[in-house]
Scaffold this motif. Sequence first.
Motif, PDB file in Angstrom:
ATOM      1  N   PHE A  42       0.838  -1.184   0.000  1.00 51.49           N
ATOM      2  CA  PHE A  42       0.000   0.000   0.000  1.00 51.49           C
ATOM      3  C   PHE A  42       0.877   1.240   0.000  1.00 51.49           C
ATOM      4  O   PHE A  42       1.741   1.403   0.843  1.00 51.49           O
ATOM      5  N   ASP A 114      -8.283  -6.308   4.025  1.00 49.88           N
ATOM      6  CA  ASP A 114      -9.602  -6.193   3.397  1.00 49.88           C
ATOM      7  C   ASP A 114     -10.227  -4.823   3.652  1.00 49.88           C
ATOM      8  O   ASP A 114     -10.781  -4.208   2.741  1.00 49.88           O
ATOM      9  N   SER A 117      -8.251  -2.168   1.725  1.00 45.32           N
ATOM     10  CA  SER A 117      -8.552  -2.289   0.305  1.00 45.32           C
ATOM     11  C   SER A 117      -9.905  -1.657  -0.032  1.00 45.32           C
ATOM     12  O   SER A 117     -10.036  -0.967  -1.049  1.00 45.32           O
ATOM     13  N   ARG A 120      -9.451   2.100   0.009  1.00 45.39           N
ATOM     14  CA  ARG A 120      -8.710   2.565  -1.171  1.00 45.39           C
ATOM     15  C   ARG A 120      -9.595   2.567  -2.420  1.00 45.39           C
ATOM     16  O   ARG A 120      -9.488   3.452  -3.252  1.00 45.39           O
ATOM     17  N   LYS A 121     -10.447   1.572  -2.563  1.00 43.99           N
ATOM     18  CA  LYS A 121     -11.341   1.510  -3.724  1.00 43.99           C
ATOM     19  C   LYS A 121     -12.330   2.673  -3.738  1.00 43.99           C
ATOM     20  O   LYS A 121     -12.708   3.163  -4.794  1.00 43.99           O
TER      21      LYS A 121
END
Length: 132
Positions: A42, A114, A117, A120-121
Amino acid sequence: MIKRSPRRNTEDSSSSGALNDLSFLLIIFFIVIAGFNVNKGFLLNLPSKDKPIVVNTNDILKCELDENGALFLDGQEIKMESLAQKIEKKLKSQPNMTFLLTINPETHYQKVVDVISTIRKLKVENFSFRMK
């Protein structure tokens, strides 16, 4: 009479040495020119020391991961699937929202990945995490 054993035909040691040197150099050459795929993980932008960021306490969305991997948002347990919906809803009303993730040290690493993520999305710009 003393019987002598016939001499063994010795090979030239310099010919095998040169071949060993050549193979070693070729191995080094291919290692140097090979492209390695490195996982960067990341990439997080850290704030600069010159410009401290002041965050309004009303803009903080507090999330907690416990040792069992259960996810709590503002004190209420939620599923990972509904986390994205709640973050999107909060981002619409407060675009400068800061997501604060509190992690229990016993939490499985994959659960943390998770959550990060998902954040970030959704392109949450302000993200902070701390250990319990």
